[in-house]
Design an enzyme around this catalytic site. Structure first.
Site, PDB file in Angstrom:
ATOM      1  N   LYS A   1       0.843  -1.208   0.000  1.00 17.43           N
ATOM      2  CA  LYS A   1       0.000   0.000   0.000  1.00 17.43           C
ATOM      3  C   LYS A   1       0.872   1.250   0.000  1.00 17.43           C
ATOM      4  O   LYS A   1       1.848   1.330   0.752  1.00 17.43           O
ATOM      5  CB  LYS A   1      -0.879   0.010   1.253  1.00 17.43           C
ATOM      6  CG  LYS A   1      -1.843  -1.158   1.347  1.00 17.43           C
ATOM      7  CD  LYS A   1      -2.552  -1.204   2.682  1.00 17.43           C
ATOM      8  CE  LYS A   1      -1.648  -1.497   3.830  1.00 17.43           C
ATOM      9  NZ  LYS A   1      -2.347  -1.807   5.079  1.00 17.43           N
TER      10      LYS A   1
ATOM     11  N   GLY B   1      -7.483   4.205  10.446  1.00 14.17           N
ATOM     12  CA  GLY B   1      -8.072   2.909  10.095  1.00 14.17           C
ATOM     13  C   GLY B   1      -8.135   2.594   8.616  1.00 14.17           C
ATOM     14  O   GLY B   1      -8.893   1.717   8.195  1.00 14.17           O
ATOM     15  N   THR B   2      -7.328   3.271   7.804  1.00 12.58           N
ATOM     16  CA  THR B   2      -7.363   2.995   6.353  1.00 12.58           C
ATOM     17  C   THR B   2      -6.951   1.545   6.046  1.00 12.58           C
ATOM     18  O   THR B   2      -7.587   0.869   5.233  1.00 12.58           O
ATOM     19  CB  THR B   2      -6.441   3.964   5.578  1.00 12.58           C
ATOM     20  OG1 THR B   2      -5.191   4.031   6.248  1.00 12.58           O
ATOM     21  CG2 THR B   2      -7.044   5.343   5.463  1.00 12.58           C
ATOM     22  N   GLY B   3      -5.878   1.095   6.695  1.00  4.29           N
ATOM     23  CA  GLY B   3      -5.361  -0.256   6.418  1.00  4.29           C
ATOM     24  C   GLY B   3      -6.350  -1.320   6.860  1.00  4.29           C
ATOM     25  O   GLY B   3      -6.570  -2.322   6.159  1.00  4.29           O
ATOM     26  N   CYS B   4      -6.961  -1.104   8.034  1.00  5.56           N
ATOM     27  CA  CYS B   4      -7.934  -2.075   8.566  1.00  5.56           C
ATOM     28  C   CYS B   4      -9.120  -2.168   7.606  1.00  5.56           C
ATOM     29  O   CYS B   4      -9.611  -3.264   7.294  1.00  5.56           O
ATOM     30  CB  CYS B   4      -8.430  -1.630   9.942  1.00  5.56           C
ATOM     31  SG  CYS B   4      -7.113  -1.357  11.130  1.00  5.56           S
TER      32      CYS B   4
HETATM   33  N1  LIG Z   1      -4.703  10.377   1.751  1.00  4.45           N
HETATM   34  C1  LIG Z   1      -5.059   9.304   1.040  1.00  4.45           C
HETATM   35  N2  LIG Z   1      -5.769   9.451  -0.108  1.00  4.45           N
HETATM   36  C2  LIG Z   1      -6.160   8.386  -0.835  1.00  4.45           C
HETATM   37  N3  LIG Z   1      -5.873   7.118  -0.513  1.00  4.45           N
HETATM   38  C3  LIG Z   1      -5.159   6.887   0.613  1.00  4.45           C
HETATM   39  C4  LIG Z   1      -4.713   7.958   1.444  1.00  4.45           C
HETATM   40  N4  LIG Z   1      -4.035   7.420   2.511  1.00  4.45           N
HETATM   41  C5  LIG Z   1      -4.078   6.089   2.339  1.00  4.45           C
HETATM   42  N5  LIG Z   1      -4.722   5.760   1.192  1.00  4.45           N
HETATM   43  C6  LIG Z   1      -4.986   4.418   0.683  1.00  4.45           C
HETATM   44  O1  LIG Z   1      -5.591   3.691   1.752  1.00  4.45           O
HETATM   45  C7  LIG Z   1      -5.200   2.322   1.704  1.00  4.45           C
HETATM   46  C8  LIG Z   1      -4.536   1.969   3.027  1.00  4.45           C
HETATM   47  O2  LIG Z   1      -3.181   2.368   2.957  1.00  4.45           O
HETATM   48  P1  LIG Z   1      -2.293   2.883   4.158  1.00  4.45           P
HETATM   49  O3  LIG Z   1      -0.912   2.905   3.626  1.00  4.45           O
HETATM   50  O4  LIG Z   1      -2.868   4.163   4.702  1.00  4.45           O
HETATM   51  O5  LIG Z   1      -2.563   1.752   5.217  1.00  4.45           O
HETATM   52  P2  LIG Z   1      -2.085   1.643   6.711  1.00  4.45           P
HETATM   53  O6  LIG Z   1      -0.928   2.523   6.935  1.00  4.45           O
HETATM   54  O7  LIG Z   1      -1.919   0.190   6.966  1.00  4.45           O
HETATM   55  O8  LIG Z   1      -3.318   2.211   7.545  1.00  4.45           O
HETATM   56  P3  LIG Z   1      -3.513   2.176   9.182  1.00  4.45           P
HETATM   57  O9  LIG Z   1      -2.319   1.534   9.789  1.00  4.45           O
HETATM   58  O10 LIG Z   1      -3.777   3.559   9.627  1.00  4.45           O
HETATM   59  O11 LIG Z   1      -4.781   1.354   9.356  1.00  4.45           O
HETATM   60  C9  LIG Z   1      -4.268   2.205   0.491  1.00  4.45           C
HETATM   61  O12 LIG Z   1      -5.021   1.800  -0.635  1.00  4.45           O
HETATM   62  C10 LIG Z   1      -3.742   3.626   0.314  1.00  4.45           C
HETATM   63  O13 LIG Z   1      -3.297   3.884  -0.995  1.00  4.45           O
HETATM   64  C1  LIG Z   2      -6.425  -1.935  17.203  1.00  7.77           C
HETATM   65  C2  LIG Z   2      -5.733  -1.297  16.051  1.00  7.77           C
HETATM   66  N1  LIG Z   2      -5.418  -2.054  14.977  1.00  7.77           N
HETATM   67  C3  LIG Z   2      -4.800  -1.494  13.916  1.00  7.77           C
HETATM   68  C4  LIG Z   2      -4.471  -0.157  13.906  1.00  7.77           C
HETATM   69  C5  LIG Z   2      -3.820   0.440  12.647  1.00  7.77           C
HETATM   70  O1  LIG Z   2      -2.693   1.080  12.859  1.00  7.77           O
HETATM   71  C6  LIG Z   2      -4.787   0.608  15.053  1.00  7.77           C
HETATM   72  N2  LIG Z   2      -4.498   1.927  15.132  1.00  7.77           N
HETATM   73  N3  LIG Z   2      -5.416   0.006  16.106  1.00  7.77           N
END
Ligand SMILES: Nc1ncnc2c1ncn2[C@@H]1O[C@H](COP(=O)(O)OP(=O)(O)OP(=O)(O)O)[C@@H](O)[C@H]1O
Ligand SMILES: Cc1ncc(CO)c(N)n1
Length: 267
Positions: free
Chosen positions: A172, A205-208
């Site tokens: 990502k 929470g984007t990744g989740c």
């Molecule tokens: N500002 C943004 N605009 C558009 N897409 C985004 C943005 N930030 C993240 N994304 C997308 O959101 C999805 C999750 O990616 P991200 O790298 O943020 O995950 P993450 O760091 O694991 O998230 P978290 O740990 O906060 O849950 C990917 O598809 C990424 O491209």
């Molecule tokens: C419980 C939990 N899982 C995942 C994330 C993502 O970073 C968070 N902030 N908290």
């Protein structure tokens, strides 16, 4: 109705973890179930404390679900320590779980370690049984040991992580500041998943959310490439509809009506 299990940590402010997972699953029309691995004390400003759940209770929650219910997909997020990771892997193998999506949560956006550093090796073994693994850039750096600065590095990391045994790898790109392109590696080829960057602080929470959306689509029998593309549409719309609830990084909008109105390619 398809049934999807999330194995992850609880986020008290409801933006990430189990809470984000269940909101995503409901929005996408699947039935969500949860196995809690840790309780985090968290708000929009950061993570302040964590209570890990005993590995036997994690195992018991998993057995309760699989002994009774047919699970169509499993999403794994925060897994906290090696004992919990090992318990999850052994049980998912015993129950022959399908459609396993591993979001290798290591460090929160606010910089809190949600996985003990010594558990990274055990996490790699969990990744080996996954259908797809979805590291962000810092997580891909921890898993591979090298720095990721551009798309070529993302591809190199995808190749390295693919050697750990998952079927597919999605790196990502949310942590890069110029775009939001992700890279999917199928084991044979790279597929660019383009994303338009949305300027907002509210990305809790984007990744989740992305990994839960992928698990929900896989559960419906959609193939993996299409599942990733539909989930990218979902996350982009959820970020566009994010909002502020406190003093820091706010949550995403899991509003299926806004998603449908946006006319994104979703069935
Ligand atoms: N500002 C943004 N605009 C558009 N897409 C985004 C943005 N930030 C993240 N994304 C997308 O959101 C999805 C999750 O990616 P991200 O790298 O943020 O995950 P993450 O760091 O694991 O998230 P978290 O740990 O906060 O849950 C990917 O598809 C990424 O491209
Ligand atoms: C419980 C939990 N899982 C995942 C994330 C993502 O970073 C968070 N902030 N908290």
């Amino acid at each position: 109705m398809k049934k999807v299990l999330t194995i992850a940590g609880s986020d008290s402010c409801g933006g990430a973890g189990i809470q984000a997972d269940l909101k995503t699953m409901s929005a996408l029309g699947v039935y969500g179930m949860s196995v809690i691995t840790a309780v985090t004390c968290q708000n929009t400003k950061g993570v302040f404390d964590v209570q890990e759940i005993n590995k036997n209770i994690v195992g018991s929650q998993i057995r309760c679900i699989f002994d009774d219910i047919k699970v169509d997909a499993v999403k794994i997020g925060m897994v906290s320590n090696s004992e919990i990771v090992k318990t999850i892997r052994e049980l998912l193998l015993d129950y022959k779980a399908k459609n396993i999506v591993v979001d290798p949560v290591i460090i929160s956006k606010s910089g809190y370690f949600l996985l003990k550093p010594e558990a990274v090796e055990e996490l790699k073994k969990l990744i080996s049984i996954s259908h797809i693994v979805t590291p962000n850039i810092p997580e891909a750096e921890s898993l591979t040991g090298f720095k990721i600065e551009d798309e070529e590095h993302m591809k190199k990391a995808a190749l390295e992580i693919s050697k750990m045994g998952p079927k597919w790898v999605l790196i990502k790109g949310g942590h890069r500041c110029n775009d939001a392109n992700d890279i999917l590696y199928t084991g044979q080829k790279f597929i660019k998943i383009p994303g338009k960057r949305i300027e907002t602080v509210n990305t809790h929470g984007t990744g989740c959310t992305l990994s839960s959306a992928i698990a929900s689509h896989l559960a419906k029998g959609i193939d993996i490439e299409e599942s990733v593309k539909k989930s990218k549409n979902y996350i982009t719309n959820a970020i566009e509809n994010s909002f502020s609830i406190g003093h820091g990084v706010g949550p995403l909008g899991h509003f299926i009506e806004l998603y449908n109105k946006a006319n994104v390619d979703y069935k």
